[in-house]
Design a protein around this motif. Structure first.
Motif, PDB file in Angstrom:
ATOM      1  N   GLN A 157      18.016  74.034  34.751  1.00 28.64           N
ATOM      2  CA  GLN A 157      18.753  73.780  35.990  1.00 28.64           C
ATOM      3  C   GLN A 157      20.046  74.586  36.023  1.00 28.64           C
ATOM      4  N   PHE A 158      20.724  74.606  34.899  1.00 25.46           N
ATOM      5  CA  PHE A 158      21.974  75.340  34.817  1.00 25.46           C
ATOM      6  C   PHE A 158      21.743  76.835  35.009  1.00 25.46           C
ATOM      7  N   LYS A 159      20.703  77.340  34.368  1.00 20.74           N
ATOM      8  CA  LYS A 159      20.361  78.757  34.496  1.00 20.74           C
ATOM      9  C   LYS A 159      20.011  79.102  35.935  1.00 20.74           C
ATOM     10  N   GLU A 160      19.231  78.259  36.585  1.00 24.00           N
ATOM     11  CA  GLU A 160      18.808  78.516  37.956  1.00 24.00           C
ATOM     12  C   GLU A 160      20.002  78.519  38.907  1.00 24.00           C
ATOM     13  N   THR A 161      20.916  77.592  38.716  1.00 23.60           N
ATOM     14  CA  THR A 161      22.097  77.525  39.568  1.00 23.60           C
ATOM     15  C   THR A 161      22.923  78.801  39.452  1.00 23.60           C
ATOM     16  N   LEU A 162      23.156  79.249  38.218  1.00 23.81           N
ATOM     17  CA  LEU A 162      23.957  80.446  38.010  1.00 23.81           C
ATOM     18  C   LEU A 162      23.202  81.711  38.426  1.00 23.81           C
ATOM     19  N   LYS A 163      21.888  81.688  38.281  1.00 22.29           N
ATOM     20  CA  LYS A 163      21.090  82.824  38.718  1.00 22.29           C
ATOM     21  C   LYS A 163      21.209  82.998  40.219  1.00 22.29           C
ATOM     22  N   ASN A 164      21.182  81.877  40.934  1.00 21.13           N
ATOM     23  CA  ASN A 164      21.325  81.925  42.384  1.00 21.13           C
ATOM     24  C   ASN A 164      22.687  82.459  42.789  1.00 21.13           C
ATOM     25  N   SER A 165      23.716  82.042  42.060  1.00 17.09           N
ATOM     26  CA  SER A 165      25.066  82.501  42.381  1.00 17.09           C
ATOM     27  C   SER A 165      25.207  83.989  42.086  1.00 17.09           C
ATOM     28  N   HIS A 166      24.491  84.452  41.073  1.00 17.39           N
ATOM     29  CA  HIS A 166      24.559  85.862  40.678  1.00 17.39           C
ATOM     30  C   HIS A 166      23.927  86.755  41.739  1.00 17.39           C
ATOM     31  N   THR A 167      22.836  86.303  42.332  1.00 21.73           N
ATOM     32  CA  THR A 167      22.119  87.133  43.289  1.00 21.73           C
ATOM     33  C   THR A 167      22.692  87.036  44.692  1.00 21.73           C
ATOM     34  N   SER A 168      23.183  85.864  45.061  1.00 18.59           N
ATOM     35  CA  SER A 168      23.644  85.698  46.428  1.00 18.59           C
ATOM     36  C   SER A 168      25.156  85.611  46.556  1.00 18.59           C
ATOM     37  N   MET A 169      25.831  85.100  45.528  1.00 16.56           N
ATOM     38  CA  MET A 169      27.266  84.884  45.569  1.00 16.56           C
ATOM     39  C   MET A 169      27.659  84.111  46.833  1.00 16.56           C
ATOM     40  N   ASN A 170      26.804  83.188  47.235  1.00 17.43           N
ATOM     41  CA  ASN A 170      27.058  82.474  48.475  1.00 17.43           C
ATOM     42  C   ASN A 170      26.505  81.069  48.369  1.00 17.43           C
ATOM     43  N   PHE A 171      27.312  80.164  47.801  1.00 21.28           N
ATOM     44  CA  PHE A 171      26.906  78.765  47.670  1.00 21.28           C
ATOM     45  C   PHE A 171      27.158  78.035  48.987  1.00 21.28           C
ATOM     46  N   ASN A 172      26.268  77.092  49.297  1.00 21.46           N
ATOM     47  CA  ASN A 172      26.639  76.117  50.302  1.00 21.46           C
ATOM     48  C   ASN A 172      27.359  74.982  49.583  1.00 21.46           C
ATOM     49  N   ASP A 173      27.832  74.009  50.323  1.00 18.30           N
ATOM     50  CA  ASP A 173      28.622  72.945  49.701  1.00 18.30           C
ATOM     51  C   ASP A 173      27.830  72.182  48.660  1.00 18.30           C
ATOM     52  N   THR A 174      26.543  71.935  48.944  1.00 19.83           N
ATOM     53  CA  THR A 174      25.709  71.185  48.006  1.00 19.83           C
ATOM     54  C   THR A 174      25.480  71.978  46.728  1.00 19.83           C
ATOM     55  N   GLY A 175      25.177  73.267  46.864  1.00 19.42           N
ATOM     56  CA  GLY A 175      24.944  74.108  45.699  1.00 19.42           C
ATOM     57  C   GLY A 175      26.166  74.242  44.834  1.00 19.42           C
ATOM     58  N   LEU A 176      27.330  74.401  45.457  1.00 19.59           N
ATOM     59  CA  LEU A 176      28.564  74.530  44.701  1.00 19.59           C
ATOM     60  C   LEU A 176      28.871  73.250  43.949  1.00 19.59           C
ATOM     61  N   LYS A 177      28.680  72.121  44.601  1.00 21.19           N
ATOM     62  CA  LYS A 177      28.940  70.842  43.951  1.00 21.19           C
ATOM     63  C   LYS A 177      28.005  70.655  42.769  1.00 21.19           C
ATOM     64  N   GLN A 178      26.725  71.044  42.924  1.00 21.12           N
ATOM     65  CA  GLN A 178      25.761  70.911  41.835  1.00 21.12           C
ATOM     66  C   GLN A 178      26.168  71.773  40.657  1.00 21.12           C
ATOM     67  N   PHE A 179      26.574  73.019  40.924  1.00 26.86           N
ATOM     68  CA  PHE A 179      26.996  73.900  39.837  1.00 26.86           C
ATOM     69  C   PHE A 179      28.214  73.344  39.116  1.00 26.86           C
ATOM     70  N   GLN A 180      29.213  72.874  39.867  1.00 32.63           N
ATOM     71  CA  GLN A 180      30.434  72.368  39.251  1.00 32.63           C
ATOM     72  C   GLN A 180      30.138  71.173  38.364  1.00 32.63           C
ATOM     73  N   GLU A 181      29.245  70.293  38.819  1.00 34.37           N
ATOM     74  CA  GLU A 181      28.891  69.121  38.019  1.00 34.37           C
ATOM     75  C   GLU A 181      28.185  69.542  36.737  1.00 34.37           C
ATOM     76  N   GLN A 182      27.261  70.504  36.828  1.00 32.29           N
ATOM     77  CA  GLN A 182      26.515  70.927  35.652  1.00 32.29           C
ATOM     78  C   GLN A 182      27.407  71.704  34.689  1.00 32.29           C
ATOM     79  N   ALA A 183      28.300  72.526  35.235  1.00 35.18           N
ATOM     80  CA  ALA A 183      29.209  73.282  34.380  1.00 35.18           C
ATOM     81  C   ALA A 183      30.141  72.350  33.628  1.00 35.18           C
ATOM     82  N   PHE A 184      30.574  71.287  34.308  1.00 35.24           N
ATOM     83  CA  PHE A 184      31.455  70.321  33.663  1.00 35.24           C
ATOM     84  C   PHE A 184      30.728  69.591  32.538  1.00 35.24           C
TER      85      PHE A 184
END
Length: 205
Positions: free
Chosen positions: A168-195
């Motif tokens: 899940q963590f890899k997929e979230t960061l992979k998405n950010s790497h390719t698009s660099m464009n999180f929506n609010d839900t995606g950003l919140k998910q990444f921040q929670e997983q990174a924490f």
């Protein structure tokens, strides 16, 4: 090592870790030594597949140092059972070994110019820190920039383990790497997983 191995095993064998724990206790082993072995296993064999394991193992070490025998056996048992039943990943263990191997092989490679601090005018004139991108100045705090020395540029040191959390963590960061464009839900998910994992991962293209 038998205790650590059985804690790292899967299926029926992971239920047998407590037996080797009992053997160590009955043999008079120092409870702090046992706790140290569990602490190492929590990081080496479980890692970011379940970061809570390291917290529990560290708390176990602190607790047995205070409690002592005979009650420390209960705390050790709780920890051993938890570790044995946790998802496993040695990805961080392999990553640091890979990095150490490169450092030992290549020596002290020069720090890239854009990563060098420039506290003086001379250093600025020498272009220390030039073109450095401060992640917090960019959308979603992500940047496309190399941080390794030129000789090993693009080297991939960390490969996420095949488990739910790291996938899940890899997929979230992979998405950010390719698009660099999180929506609010995606950003919140990444921040929670990174924490929760305490780990940042940038996949080189």
């Amino acid at each position: 090592s038998t205790l650590s191995s059985s804690s790292a095993a899967s299926d029926v064998y992971k239920r047998q870790a407590v037996y080797w724990l009992a053997r160590m206790i009955e043999g008079g082993e120092d409870v702090k030594f046992i706790a140290r072995r569990l602490l190492i296993a929590a990081s080496e064999d479980i890692g970011n597949a379940n970061p809570t394991a390291l917290i529990l193992a560290n708390n176990t070490f602190q607790a047995v140092a205070v409690i002592g025998n005979p009650e420390s056996r209960i705390i050790l048992s709780q920890c051993a059972v938890y570790l044995a039943n946790s998802p496993k990943s040695n990805a961080s263990y392999l990553a640091i070994n890979n990095a150490l191997g490169i450092v030992q092989k290549t020596g002290n490679l020069s720090v890239p110019m854009h990563l060098r601090n420039a506290p003086t005018k001379l250093m600025k004139d020498l272009e220390y820190g030039k073109n450095y991108k401060y992640a917090h100045d960019f959308e979603n705090n992500f940047i496309e920039q190399e941080f390794l020395p030129d000789e090993i540029s693009g080297t991939k040191l960390y490969e996420p383990g095949n488990n739910l959390r790291e996938n899940q963590f890899k997929e979230t960061l992979k998405n950010s790497h390719t698009s660099m464009n999180f929506n609010d839900t995606g950003l919140k998910q990444f921040q929670e997983q990174a924490f929760m994992t305490g780990f940042s991962y940038i996949e080189n293209s």
